[in-house]
Design an enzyme around this catalytic site. Structure first.
Site, PDB file in Angstrom:
ATOM      1  N   PRO A  49      12.084  49.487  45.068  1.00  0.00           N
ATOM      2  CG  PRO A  49      11.025  49.295  43.018  1.00  0.00           C
ATOM      3  CD  PRO A  49      11.928  50.200  43.793  1.00  0.00           C
ATOM      4  CG  LEU A  84      19.186  52.324  43.431  1.00  0.00           C
ATOM      5  CD1 LEU A  84      19.851  53.627  43.794  1.00  0.00           C
ATOM      6  CD2 LEU A  84      18.902  51.501  44.683  1.00  0.00           C
ATOM      7  NE  ARG A  96      11.261  45.630  39.778  1.00  0.00           N
ATOM      8  CZ  ARG A  96      11.629  46.719  39.111  1.00  0.00           C
ATOM      9  NH1 ARG A  96      12.892  46.864  38.743  1.00  0.00           N
ATOM     10  NH2 ARG A  96      10.738  47.658  38.821  1.00  0.00           N
ATOM     11  CD  GLU A  97      15.255  49.782  40.651  1.00  0.00           C
ATOM     12  OE1 GLU A  97      15.395  51.006  40.697  1.00  0.00           O
ATOM     13  OE2 GLU A  97      15.562  49.097  39.663  1.00  0.00           O
ATOM     14  CG  LEU A  98      16.859  48.331  47.850  1.00  0.00           C
ATOM     15  CD1 LEU A  98      16.183  48.213  49.206  1.00  0.00           C
ATOM     16  CD2 LEU A  98      17.849  49.477  47.856  1.00  0.00           C
TER      17      LEU A  98
END
Length: 358
Positions: free
Chosen positions: A85, A57, A87-89
């Site tokens: 994940p 993302l 961390r991506e959000l």
């Protein structure tokens, strides 16, 4: 609707927007939204941002922001089902807070859904697709290029290229054959107003989201007949795509929504249109006067919306093979207090793209 402030000092980019979306939302949201934004003068890059399982993302967001002034991210059940994940959000949240360039669009989700799926995204205010993609586009533009709001057209009728319109018509036909819902059809035609030209009686199609008032309609079309001929107002109402609801029940709701009648006898010149006079229905009068202020024409009756003729087209179900069903439909329309035409959704697929001048 309240968006975060955006930084007016952003450098000029190659693209105004990129649209990041799950692959499942491409046909119904991303592609029509990109088309609408393009049709009203914006540069949009979206094909490269179809997110599939396993994609990063943040890699896509960062690439898009490197080439575009703003990123539109379609948040939907398929988007959250990709199991990004955390961390991506978190990275998406950080970008939105730090650069104020991420504009969320909610499709099939609300604030509670976003909180449940990712508390980190809950602080980002989004605009819902429920009011149509033209309304989404206007809110996106309001948040990013507010100085261009006043120059937006009321409708994108006659702004679509023949190639885009043919593609949209093919999509609409496939959707109807696949049993698409009324809401899905509404989303598509809210971005391609010319798809409604078969029922618009020659006028420009104007979304109900541009108009206040209580009259129950989805789109309106105002047509002129020369300089002195009558002016016509057509209300377009989208009913169920499958004949799941009795047209009589729909008619009762429409009848109530168009309000009471009053005496009005000021007829226009060359009065050859069918329908009722706007001045007979106070609730319709409010809408017509508002429409008169949104559009321009040289017709002598433009400044007197009370004299316009109006009628309603209700789209309901598919083309029936049963002659008795058609007879029942016509009987309902002929006995209606409000000037009503009932047609199937197949009427939209009769559109002759070659006959439309863009």
């Amino acid at each position: 609707m309240v968006w975060r402030d955006v930084d007016p000092r952003l450098p000029t980019m190659e693209w105004d927007y990129f649209i990041s979306h799950a692959s499942e939302d491409k046909r119904l949201v991303a592609s029509p939204l990109a088309h609408y934004l393009r049709s009203v003068g914006f540069r949009v890059w979206y094909d490269q941002f179809t997110l599939k399982l396993g994609d990063s993302l943040m890699a896509g967001i960062n690439t898009g922001l490197a080439n575009s002034a703003f990123g539109v991210v379609v948040l939907s059940p398929p988007f959250f089902a990709k199991h990004w994940p955390q961390r991506e959000l978190a990275g998406l949240m950080a970008v939105a807070q730090g650069e104020r360039r991420i504009l969320p669009v909610w499709h099939g989700v609300d604030a509670d859904d976003v909180v449940r799926a990712s508390p980190m995204l809950a602080d980002l205010v989004g605009v819902s697709t429920r009011r149509g993609l033209n309304a989404v586009a206007e809110e996106v533009i309001r948040a990013s290029f507010p100085d261009r709001l006043d120059s937006l057209p009321v409708s994108n009728t006659r702004r679509e290229s023949p190639a885009d319109l043919r593609e949209a018509l093919a999509t609409l036909t496939d959707m109807l054959d696949d049993g698409a819902s009324r809401d899905d059809v509404f989303l598509l035609v809210s971005a391609y107003h010319d798809l409604l030209r078969t029922v618009a009686r020659g006028g420009d199609v104007i979304p109900a989201s541009r108009i206040s008032g209580t009259v129950p309609f989805d789109f309106a079309a105002v047509s002129t007949h020369g300089l002195t001929g009558p002016m016509g107002l057509e209300f377009i109402v989208l009913g169920p795509t499958e004949a799941a609801e009795d047209p009589a029940a729909l008619l009762n709701r429409l009848d109530a929504g168009f309000g009471t009648t009053v005496d009005f006898h000021e007829r226009p010149y060359n009065d050859y249109l069918s329908g009722r006079l706007v001045g007979e229905f106070p609730e319709v009068r409010k809408v017509a006067h508002e429409l008169a202020g949104l559009i321009e024409s040289g017709n002598v009756h433009h400044a007197h919306p009370d004299r316009w003729r109006f009628s309603i087209t209700l789209l309901n179900g598919r083309r029936a093979a049963d002659p008795s069903a058609l007879a029942r439909r016509d009987e309902l329309a002929s006995t209606s207090r409000i000037p009503l035409h009932i047609a199937s959704y197949d009427r939209l697929t009769d559109l002759d793209v070659s006959s439309i001048r863009t």
